[in-house]
Each structure stands twice: as C-alpha cells, then as structure tokens.
Design a protein around this motif. Structure first.
Motif, PDB file in Angstrom:
ATOM      1  N   ASN A   6       0.618   0.018  -2.265  1.00  0.00           N
ATOM      2  CA  ASN A   6      -0.804   0.068  -1.937  1.00  0.00           C
ATOM      3  C   ASN A   6      -1.128   1.383  -1.234  1.00  0.00           C
ATOM      4  OD1 ASN A   6      -3.449  -0.319  -1.386  1.00  0.00           O
ATOM      5  ND2 ASN A   6      -3.197  -2.150  -0.145  1.00  0.00           N
ATOM      6  N   ARG A  11      -5.852   0.022   3.177  1.00  0.00           N
ATOM      7  CA  ARG A  11      -5.013  -1.088   2.721  1.00  0.00           C
ATOM      8  C   ARG A  11      -5.814  -2.208   2.043  1.00  0.00           C
ATOM      9  NH1 ARG A  11      -1.455   1.961   2.012  1.00  0.00           N
ATOM     10  NH2 ARG A  11      -0.057   2.615   3.630  1.00  0.00           N
ATOM     11  N   GLN A  13      -7.156  -4.435  -0.967  1.00  0.00           N
ATOM     12  CA  GLN A  13      -6.382  -4.914  -2.110  1.00  0.00           C
ATOM     13  C   GLN A  13      -7.244  -5.421  -3.256  1.00  0.00           C
ATOM     14  OE1 GLN A  13      -3.025  -7.393  -1.175  1.00  0.00           O
ATOM     15  NE2 GLN A  13      -2.995  -6.659   0.921  1.00  0.00           N
ATOM     16  N   CYS A  17      -7.900  -1.517  -8.257  1.00  0.00           N
ATOM     17  CA  CYS A  17      -6.606  -1.553  -8.955  1.00  0.00           C
ATOM     18  C   CYS A  17      -6.429  -0.376  -9.908  1.00  0.00           C
ATOM     19  CB  CYS A  17      -6.389  -2.882  -9.665  1.00  0.00           C
ATOM     20  SG  CYS A  17      -7.567  -3.247 -10.981  1.00  0.00           S
ATOM     21  N   ARG A  20      -5.347   2.537  -7.713  1.00  0.00           N
ATOM     22  CA  ARG A  20      -3.977   2.337  -7.235  1.00  0.00           C
ATOM     23  C   ARG A  20      -2.967   2.549  -8.360  1.00  0.00           C
ATOM     24  NH1 ARG A  20      -3.708  -2.886  -6.229  1.00  0.00           N
ATOM     25  NH2 ARG A  20      -5.882  -3.472  -6.216  1.00  0.00           N
ATOM     26  N   THR A 109      -0.122  -4.415  -5.611  1.00  0.00           N
ATOM     27  CA  THR A 109      -0.270  -4.978  -4.267  1.00  0.00           C
ATOM     28  C   THR A 109       0.141  -6.441  -4.236  1.00  0.00           C
ATOM     29  OG1 THR A 109      -2.576  -5.549  -4.690  1.00  0.00           O
ATOM     30  CG2 THR A 109      -2.145  -3.428  -3.611  1.00  0.00           C
TER      31      THR A 109
END
Length: 126
Positions: A6, A11, A13, A17, A20, A109
């Motif tokens: 992550n 941080r 989540q 996506c 990330r 994550t």
C-alpha cells in the motif's frame, strides 16, 4: 503468493487500486503515478480509474494487453495466474479491482488471490 502493498501516503485502501497497482508495476511512488494517470485522464476527458485511461498509460509505459484464456473463465483466479506466470510484471483487471503480479507474487492491500481476472497487461521487456 500474496504480498501486502500500500503505497498510498495516507494508507487509504479504497478507491485507488489502479494507482496502487500501476505504482507497483512501474516501481514508482503513489504521487507520481496518480499525477501521470490523472493527466492521461485529462487528455482523454475521462476519470483516471477508467480502464481505457490507465490502459493507455500502461501502453505508453511499455505494456501490452492480453485476454485470459476462456477454458474456465469463472474459476481461473489471481493465484492460478501467479502459478502460470512465475516471471514477469503484470497488471490484472478484475471485476471492479486492479492488482499487480510481479514474478508470481501479487501485490495488493488485501488478499485478492481468489478473485477472477478478466484481462491483463504484461510488461513487454520482461
């Protein structure tokens, strides 16, 4: 094998996506990836999370798109993909999610190994 990943500076989540996954695939920080994909979205007049936006970005970065073989479209998982692709860098599109696989390990994550990929991008130089 699942690797928790992550790079989001706060941080978070949920909702990023694509950023990330692409960050992992390119070895870039989250901020650079977000800014560059957002610019791609601006140029294409669409949101950064739109498949064709981040796909265009990956294509410019040396990736090519492939489909998942149709032998078992509902039972072939991210974990299966990892076993079948022990080398290389891949970005997998799932239903509503994106995950990166590097050398047979998936970076996310949360453990998305049981999810079913729809198509994938492969780094051409791998």
């Amino acid at each position: 094998m699942f690797k928790r990943f992550n790079p989001n500076p706060d941080r978070k989540q949920v909702g990023d996506c694509v950023i990330r996954a692409v960050s992992a695939a390119l070895g870039q920080d989250w901020e650079t990836t977000f800014a560059e994909i957002a610019l791609e979205g601006y140029m294409l007049c669409d949101m950064p999370s739109a498949n064709h936006v981040w796909g265009a970005y990956l294509r410019r970065k040396g990736f090519a798109r492939y489909v998942i073989p149709n032998e078992c479209p509902d039972c072939y998982t991210v974990e299966d993909f990892c076993r079948d692709h022990p080398k290389g860098t891949y970005v997998l599109s799932l239903d509503g999610h994106v995950v990166t696989v590097i050398d047979g390990e998936y970076y996310d994550t949360w453990d998305s190994g049981a999810c079913v990929p729809i198509y994938y991008w492969k780094r051409k130089d791998d």
